[in-house]
Design a protein around this motif. Structure first.
Motif, PDB file in Angstrom:
ATOM      1  N   LEU A 178      12.038 -14.461  -1.583  1.00  0.00           N
ATOM      2  CA  LEU A 178      11.842 -13.004  -1.571  1.00  0.00           C
ATOM      3  C   LEU A 178      10.369 -12.654  -1.420  1.00  0.00           C
ATOM      4  N   ARG A 179       9.534 -13.307  -2.214  1.00  0.00           N
ATOM      5  CA  ARG A 179       8.101 -12.987  -2.169  1.00  0.00           C
ATOM      6  C   ARG A 179       7.498 -13.356  -0.818  1.00  0.00           C
ATOM      7  N   GLU A 180       7.918 -14.481  -0.263  1.00  0.00           N
ATOM      8  CA  GLU A 180       7.414 -14.876   1.058  1.00  0.00           C
ATOM      9  C   GLU A 180       7.781 -13.843   2.120  1.00  0.00           C
ATOM     10  N   ASN A 181       9.015 -13.395   2.071  1.00  0.00           N
ATOM     11  CA  ASN A 181       9.463 -12.441   3.083  1.00  0.00           C
ATOM     12  C   ASN A 181       8.806 -11.082   2.923  1.00  0.00           C
ATOM     13  N   LEU A 182       8.638 -10.655   1.667  1.00  0.00           N
ATOM     14  CA  LEU A 182       7.933  -9.391   1.441  1.00  0.00           C
ATOM     15  C   LEU A 182       6.483  -9.514   1.920  1.00  0.00           C
ATOM     16  N   ALA A 183       5.867 -10.655   1.631  1.00  0.00           N
ATOM     17  CA  ALA A 183       4.470 -10.865   2.033  1.00  0.00           C
ATOM     18  C   ALA A 183       4.337 -10.862   3.558  1.00  0.00           C
ATOM     19  N   ARG A 184       5.317 -11.437   4.230  1.00  0.00           N
ATOM     20  CA  ARG A 184       5.302 -11.463   5.691  1.00  0.00           C
ATOM     21  C   ARG A 184       5.322 -10.033   6.253  1.00  0.00           C
ATOM     22  N   VAL A 185       6.185  -9.194   5.700  1.00  0.00           N
ATOM     23  CA  VAL A 185       6.295  -7.812   6.183  1.00  0.00           C
ATOM     24  C   VAL A 185       5.018  -7.026   5.854  1.00  0.00           C
ATOM     25  N   VAL A 186       4.483  -7.240   4.651  1.00  0.00           N
ATOM     26  CA  VAL A 186       3.225  -6.572   4.299  1.00  0.00           C
ATOM     27  C   VAL A 186       2.129  -7.002   5.263  1.00  0.00           C
TER      28      VAL A 186
END
Lengths: 192, 192
Positions: free
Chosen positions: B126-134
């Motif tokens: 989850l954190r990786e994917n959120l970071a990617r979008v950010v």
DNA sequence: GTCTATAATCTGATAGAC
DNA sequence: GTCTATCAGATTATAGAC
């Protein structure tokens, strides 16, 4: 353990406080509470009516301590931004989690109004006090006029509680720090 | 219950998924799992080795479903800000909490690497994917260049998990919405 | 105030018949 | 595959002696 505490009831309460923090209400038993407090069964049922009574007393004590700790930071010196940052960066054992917040995930606590009550009051108090400080900062021009104190306060409290979740999932306190620093940075950017 | 599910193992898994969500690992027993699934003891121990085995299977299924749900939002249409806002405002029963996040407060899950593993992976993902979008949003100029994707991602995930804590404490879903809207407003202010 | 005895129920399984 | 029987130990107390 707790041999430095003379009072039997006191040892039981401290034992219960630790176990509620470590294992939660459904995860602890009177037997384990008694063993850790080095108190016999007869004594326990003399001082308390049972598990729920002990838990209620322990939760009240923990909540009172937390109020004092948080008040020291939020009502301390410094600008609103500094006090909120101090709250966010407060020294914590992130892998232990919040002794009050963890109770919200406990079916035994949520189902019993006597146990959920103090938890509810604690977070209500926290959000009100955070909102007050945010409001002060906004009025002093630290934050933008459009910043909503209540929502911002809820966000700050949530980041801390959620930070514990991330840290426990990763088994790494760093996850907590990342979440907190993300919030600090956004608040700082908002101030500028 | 689950009479629409023909497969016995499937009914057991669905029953376990619900009980893990509602009561957690230490708060549920094989007996209750079997009763809800309307499956006898012999069947249960034929299909699974025991409580831990069932829980592991149930957690894996819940995590897979959550990944699919979140991917649909984060990899959907719209700007980075819109997709993150969509994740934050995603339809939720805030009083139910997060079926994966609640497990981090469960001593039975944290103590067993087989059970904590999927939880760890889920939040890492989850954190990786959120970071990617950010990061995408920052590169496209939606966010300030100084915005740290990893910290911001951790903050976003934490606000959601902490929002559940506030909602459960207050026994009111509104507390969740307040926290989320506080984060949305800060991110929007940052973008401007 | 503290101790031991007792108890009904639950927990998490295993064994073996069908 | 599903069933019932059985089991050792935990849970959450109550009763009554000391």
């Amino acid at each position: 353990m707790y041999s430095y505490l003379v009072d039997t009831a006191d040892r039981l309460i401290e034992s219960t406080r630790e176990l509620l923090w470590e294992r939660g209400y459904v995860g602890m038993s009177p037997k384990v509470i008694m063993a850790r407090a080095d108190v016999g069964q007869g004594s326990m049922y003399h001082h308390f009516r049972g598990k729920a009574d002990l838990a209620r007393t322990a939760i009240d004590r923990t909540a009172a301590q937390m109020r004092a700790d948080v008040s020291a930071l939020l009502d301390g010196p410094g600008t609103a931004t500094e006090r909120i940052t101090a709250y966010l960066r407060r020294d914590r054992d992130a892998l232990m989690g919040c002794p009050i917040g963890r109770l919200t995930q406990d079916p035994g606590v949520v189902a019993d109004p006597d146990l959920r009550g103090p938890v509810d009051e604690m977070f209500r108090w926290l959000r009100e006090n955070l909102a007050r400080v945010v409001g002060e900062g906004r009025d002093r021009g630290e934050f933008d006029e459009t910043l909503d104190p209540d929502r911002t306060a809820a966000m700050i409290a949530a980041v801390v509680q959620g930070g514990y979740v991330l840290a426990k999932a990763a088994n790494d306190p760093e996850a907590f720090d990342q979440a907190v620093e993300g919030a600090v940075a956004l608040l700082a950017a908002q101030a500028g």
